[in-house]
Structure formats: C-alpha cells, structure tokens
Design a protein around this motif. Structure first.
Motif, short mmCIF file in Angstrom:
data_model
loop_
_atom_site.label_atom_id
_atom_site.label_comp_id
_atom_site.label_asym_id
_atom_site.label_seq_id
_atom_site.Cartn_x
_atom_site.Cartn_y
_atom_site.Cartn_z
N LYS A 20 -5.30 -9.36 -3.44
CA LYS A 20 -6.53 -9.11 -2.63
C LYS A 20 -6.24 -8.28 -1.37
O LYS A 20 -5.89 -7.14 -1.49
N ASN A 21 -6.37 -8.89 -0.19
CA ASN A 21 -6.25 -8.12 1.06
C ASN A 21 -4.82 -7.96 1.57
O ASN A 21 -4.61 -7.48 2.68
N ALA A 22 -3.84 -8.35 0.75
CA ALA A 22 -2.44 -8.30 1.21
C ALA A 22 -2.05 -6.91 1.68
O ALA A 22 -1.41 -6.76 2.73
N GLN A 23 -2.43 -5.89 0.93
CA GLN A 23 -2.05 -4.52 1.30
C GLN A 23 -2.63 -4.13 2.67
O GLN A 23 -1.97 -3.50 3.48
N LYS A 24 -3.87 -4.53 2.88
CA LYS A 24 -4.54 -4.22 4.16
C LYS A 24 -3.78 -4.86 5.32
O LYS A 24 -3.49 -4.21 6.33
N TYR A 25 -3.43 -6.15 5.17
CA TYR A 25 -2.70 -6.86 6.24
C TYR A 25 -1.33 -6.25 6.47
O TYR A 25 -0.89 -6.08 7.60
N LEU A 26 -0.64 -5.90 5.38
CA LEU A 26 0.70 -5.30 5.51
C LEU A 26 0.63 -3.96 6.24
O LEU A 26 1.49 -3.64 7.06
N GLY A 27 -0.41 -3.19 5.92
CA GLY A 27 -0.58 -1.88 6.54
C GLY A 27 -0.78 -1.94 8.05
O GLY A 27 -0.59 -0.93 8.75
N GLN A 28 -1.12 -3.12 8.56
CA GLN A 28 -1.33 -3.28 10.01
C GLN A 28 -0.03 -3.59 10.76
O GLN A 28 -0.03 -3.75 11.97
N SER A 42 -3.28 2.75 -2.65
CA SER A 42 -2.39 1.67 -2.19
C SER A 42 -1.43 2.15 -1.11
O SER A 42 -1.23 1.48 -0.10
N LEU A 43 -0.83 3.32 -1.33
CA LEU A 43 0.09 3.88 -0.34
C LEU A 43 -0.62 4.12 0.99
O LEU A 43 -0.07 3.87 2.06
N LYS A 44 -1.86 4.59 0.89
CA LYS A 44 -2.65 4.85 2.09
C LYS A 44 -2.93 3.55 2.85
O LYS A 44 -2.78 3.49 4.07
N LYS A 45 -3.33 2.49 2.10
CA LYS A 45 -3.61 1.19 2.74
C LYS A 45 -2.36 0.64 3.42
O LYS A 45 -2.42 0.06 4.50
N LEU A 46 -1.24 0.80 2.75
CA LEU A 46 0.02 0.27 3.28
C LEU A 46 0.61 1.17 4.37
O LEU A 46 1.53 0.76 5.08
N ASN A 47 0.09 2.39 4.44
CA ASN A 47 0.56 3.35 5.44
C ASN A 47 2.04 3.71 5.23
O ASN A 47 2.83 3.74 6.17
N ILE A 48 2.39 3.94 3.95
CA ILE A 48 3.75 4.36 3.59
C ILE A 48 3.66 5.59 2.68
O ILE A 48 2.60 5.88 2.13
N SER A 49 4.80 6.28 2.50
CA SER A 49 4.75 7.53 1.72
C SER A 49 5.09 7.34 0.25
O SER A 49 4.70 8.13 -0.60
N ARG A 50 5.85 6.30 -0.08
CA ARG A 50 6.15 6.02 -1.49
C ARG A 50 6.57 4.57 -1.67
O ARG A 50 6.94 3.89 -0.70
#
Length: 290
Positions: free
Chosen positions: A54-62, A96-104
């Motif tokens: 669910k929202n795990a990616q959003k939280y990680l991206g923060q 997913s990469l965008k939500k996590l704010n990572i490049s790969r």
C-alpha cells in the motif's frame, strides 16, 4: 559487526499496512524516523518493499533513501493483451521509482510465481530482463512461498535472487536441497519470515486461539528454548545466522527498540540443534493458510 547486521535488509511489509500476528504498522508511530537513523548509523543500507504494501513506497520516499539499495516486487497484472504488458510494467516501475525518489532498483522480483505461468510468465520475465538491460534494475528474480515453486520455474526462468521463507519451524528450503543448489548456481537467497510473522516470538499463553490446535508443537519449541537457555527472539536470530548460503535476511520490526536489539546482538559460537524443531505442517508454517 554481527552476522545478522551484515546481511540485514529492512523489511517494510508493516509500513503501509497492518502486518503479522501483532498487526503492527510502523507508519502509525514515531519509530520510522528513528529506524532510519539507526540503519544509517549501522550502515544497513538495504530495504525490501513491494507495490502490495500500500503506502509503503510513499512513506519511504519521505526519508531520503537515495543511498539505500531498494528491492521491490511487482503487483499482479490482469490477464489481457500481452502486447501492452511491457508498457504497463515499465510505467509501474517508473512510478514506483518516482514515489521512492530513487533512480533505480537494486532488485525487482515477481511477488507471486503464479504470474510466471504460461505465455504471460515468459513475457514478464523478458520485461524484467529488458529493465535490467536499461539499468532500471540491477538484479531480477522472484519471491516464493515454498521450495516446490523452484522445481517448476527455476529452469525456465533463471533468477539473480530468490526470496523465500526460512525460520526455525519452516526449514523446507534446506531440506529440499534448493538452498545449496541456488548457492552453487551463484544465485542469492534472501530469507524472510524469520519470526514466522511474529508467531515464533509469542509465549504459549499469548498464542491466538486458531493456533491452539498446534499446542504440542509450541510446547516442544518452548521446552527447547528453556533447555538451551534462549529467548525466542535470540533463538530465531541464532538459527538464521547459522544457515550457510543465506545471502541476505529480510527483517521487519514493530518499533526501533527491536531493531536496536538486533544491532546489539552478540552471537556466541555455541552450536544448537535446530533440526529437531523443523515442522512439516503446511497449515502452520505457511501464513497463506492461516
């Protein structure tokens, strides 16, 4: 550095949803910031997540995870036109990469091997190989629930990583011979469910009612702990650290205190006979049957 710390991957199944026997959700308390502080300090820079969390990616991206190596898992894709599947998967990965704010991604896994059946499976694995060529992911593979899935898919789809359950009760990957085979083939095995979703940490009188029918198994387990002068938390960590060929260990925590306990664990060199605790009852050892 203790063996666990060196192999640790921070598991985030309870970040976006309630997870495990304790129905924990660490996004609901103040633990997450402190957890990341500990991970950075201890140089534990692997994270396991999934679209299904669910929202795990959003939280990680923060939490500025650019220096972390992130392993994620694909969602299920509906049956349909295979020609648009590539576009769907690539879109999903980019989002997913965008939500996590990572490049790969360090790795991208198929979450459920049922997705690897038939023409759809061939297509999905080709797409994973394409993502690897495009440098969007470094490694590919799949997550399994039992070793028999490797009998079915390993020779069709050779992975870089297999993630699967391994704990004091569930020793199927060892008994099957697959753990040794994977290592021989140069494939990483990442162990998860090392506490059996928290069940192995429960005292006898804390077991949920639906597990009372396994009281003999738990009685034997708790007697063994007492005899060996171990608490359940330490025993689970001793067990997983004693298994050869486990490259990484996915561990979720309910709070930062638990993570701190893992970091501070000092392993002695005593050998314990964990084989006698191995359980064959699939209704108990496979949480999908609960």
């Amino acid at each position: 550095m203790n063996k666990i710390k060196k192999k640790l991957i921070f598991g985030t199944a309870n970040l976006g949803v309630q997870y495990g026997i304790n129905a924990s959700n660490i996004s609901k308390n103040s633990s997450l910031k402190k957890i990341f502080s500990i991970l950075r300090k201890e140089r534990v820079l692997f994270i396991d997540t999934a679209y299904n969390y669910k929202n795990a990616q959003k939280y990680l991206g923060q939490h500025n995870i650019k220096k972390f190596k992130v392993i994620s898992k694909l969602p299920k894709f509906k049956k349909g036109n295979l020609n648009i599947l590539e576009e769907k998967v690539i879109n999903h990965v980019e989002q997913s990469l965008k939500k996590l704010n990572i490049s790969r991604f360090y790795a991208l896994l198929v979450h459920d091997t049922k997705e690897l059946n038939g023409n759809k499976g061939k297509k999905i694995f080709k797409i994973l190989q394409l993502l690897k060529k495009r440098n969007m992911v470094r490694k590919i593979g799949y997550s399994i629930y039992c070793a028999s899935e490797l009998d079915k898919f390993f020779y069709k789809f050779k992975p870089d990583i297999v993630q699967g359950p391994l704990n004091i009760f569930d020793q199927r990957i060892i008994r099957s011979g697959w753990l040794k085979k994977l290592n021989k083939s140069g494939i990483e095995f990442h162990a998860r469910s090392i506490f059996l979703q928290g069940l192995l940490l429960k005292k006898s009188d804390e077991l949920p009612i639906k597990f009372k029918k396994y009281s003999d198994i738990f009685k034997n387990y708790h007697q063994w702990l007492k005899k060996n002068n171990l608490n359940s938390f330490t025993a689970c960590l001793y067990f997983i650290s004693s298994i050869k060929f486990v490259k990484k260990i996915v561990v979720g925590v309910d709070n930062y205190f638990q993570l701190q306990d893992i970091m501070n664990l000092k392993l002695n060199k005593k050998k314990y006979n964990f084989k006698q605790l191995s359980c064959l009852n699939k209704n108990l050892i496979n949480p999908t049957n609960w």
